[in-house]
Design an enzyme around this catalytic site. Structure first.
Site, PDB file in Angstrom:
ATOM      1  CD  GLU A 114     -56.724  33.386  19.889  1.00 41.48           C
ATOM      2  OE1 GLU A 114     -57.721  33.658  19.208  1.00 41.48           O
ATOM      3  OE2 GLU A 114     -56.766  33.252  21.118  1.00 41.48           O
ATOM      4  CE  LYS A 120     -57.074  36.796  21.209  1.00 50.48           C
ATOM      5  NZ  LYS A 120     -58.429  37.301  21.320  1.00 50.48           N
TER       6      LYS A 120
HETATM    7  P1  13P Z   1     -59.037  35.103  26.659  1.00 50.30           P
HETATM    8  O1  13P Z   1     -58.434  36.476  26.730  1.00 50.30           O
HETATM    9  O2  13P Z   1     -60.121  34.877  27.668  1.00 50.30           O
HETATM   10  O3  13P Z   1     -57.998  34.027  26.625  1.00 50.30           O
HETATM   11  O4  13P Z   1     -59.810  35.009  25.277  1.00 50.30           O
HETATM   12  C1  13P Z   1     -59.214  35.510  24.147  1.00 50.30           C
HETATM   13  C2  13P Z   1     -59.675  34.785  22.956  1.00 50.30           C
HETATM   14  O5  13P Z   1     -60.109  35.375  22.011  1.00 50.30           O
HETATM   15  C3  13P Z   1     -59.565  33.325  22.938  1.00 50.30           C
HETATM   16  O6  13P Z   1     -59.712  32.892  21.611  1.00 50.30           O
END
Ligand code: 13P
Length: 341
Positions: free
Chosen positions: A178, A220
């Site tokens: 991510e 992600k």
């Molecule tokens: P949000 O969809 O609220 O941005 O959160 C996703 C997430 O896992 C942040 O690390």
């Protein structure tokens, strides 16, 4: 089963058409912020009750293939004495866990962040795996503004994401990678595209250098969008086009799934943007889906308010958002569906 077989099986369970991932891995400070918005104190019991509400929502498995949990959740039990994390696996939802330990400013740098948590990661993953966790998540954060993120910030975070992903795969755990370019700020769509492209190119370069198998990870990312304080708002179609252009330039087709974060967008906007991507780019080589936190949970919190009598409407709100995002994954969502429920 070999490690590769395990990873492949987990990927097949996580990356399914019409399904996405629920991010319920809020750290203690973050969940305190979410609860404060509904005037609720973040006690251990409130967090337990809330997670039980989420994980036991009827029919969740129709639209949700995986749930990202927070470390504390793994030691909590439901009101029947059952470990909370066991509520997911038996209904076919893959359980996973956030393994990074949060971000701090990068030393001697101006406005870059660095994520912590590599020390002892292999041992922690072994414990998580013994509890049934099959995937992990690590979030790197980049802020747009002036001269940042810097080349150094981009390089450091790419390296850490790649080391994390390699350790995960070595343990038979699928890594969710991510890299989040924050949408805070006045920047426009083009600036976000430019930074997101630089970040993702560096991340995949590092993943390759560390021998991470692209087929066995989930990306992600942020959607490419205007900053939250930008005066020029981009449409879902513009956001979809900019996001796909950046993805095509940076993400190998071997990656099976791209599950976007919602990053503070409203639930309806996040769904509309995801839908535009799937409706306008049906031949993208990856499954384009969601791994939303706030965009799935905001309506749930609003309905729940910490009151046990509101569990049913809160679960219905979760199911509605999950269903609409499932439709958006297939490019079949229309805004008027928001009013039908
Ligand atoms: P949000 O969809 O609220 O941005 O959160 C996703 C997430 O896992 C942040 O690390």
């Amino acid at each position: 089963m070999t490690n590769a077989d395990q990873l492949q099986e987990t990927i097949e369970d996580m990356v399914q058409p019409g399904k996405g991932i629920l991010a319920a891995d809020e750290s203690l400070p973050t969940i305190a912020k979410r609860f404060a918005a509904i005037n609720l104190k973040s006690t251990e019991d409130h967090r337990r009750a809330y997670r039980q509400l989420l994980f036991s929502a009827p029919d969740l498995e129709k639209y949700i293939s995986g749930v990202i949990e927070f470390d504390e959740t793994l030691s909590q039990i439901d009101t029947n004495g059952r470990p909370l994390h066991e509520l997911l696996a038996h209904r076919g939802i893959v359980p996973g866990v956030k393994v990074d330990k949060g971000k701090s400013p990068l030393a001697l740098s101006n406005n870059d962040f660095m994520t912590f948590g590599l020390d002892g990661l292999a041992e922690r993953l072994q414990r998580y795996k013994s509890l049934g966790m099959r995937f992990a998540k690590w979030r790197a954060v980049y802020k747009i503004g002036g001269t940042f993120p810097s080349a150094m910030g981009i390089a450091v975070n790419a390296e850490m994401l790649a080391i994390y992903a390699a350790i995960c795969q070595e343990q038979g755990i699928v890594p969710i990678v991510e890299p989040e370019v924050l949408n805070d700020g006045t920047h426009d769509l083009d600036q976000c595209a430019c930074v997101t492209e630089a970040v993702q190119a560096e991340v995949f370069n590092a993943l390759h250098r560390h021998h991470v198998v692209f087929e066995h990870l989930v990306l992600k990312p942020n959607m490419v969008t205007h900053g939250s304080s930008c005066s020029k708002q981009a449409s879902p179609e513009e956001i979809a086009e900019a996001t796909l252009r950046v993805l095509c330039r940076t993400v190998p087709a071997a990656v099976p799934g791209i599950n976007f974060l919602s990053g503070g967008m409203s639930p309806e906007t996040a769904t509309a943007n995801l839908n535009a991507m799937n409706a306008n780019f049906p031949d993208a080589p990856w499954l384009l889906s969601f791994s939303f936190g706030r965009a799935l949970q905001q309506p749930v919190l609003k309905h729940w308010l910490g009151n046990p009598e509101n569990i049913e409407p809160a679960q219905e709100a979760l199911l509605m958002r999950a269903r609409l995002n499932s439709l958006a994954q297939k490019g079949q969502y229309v805004a008027s569906m928001e009013l039908e429920n």
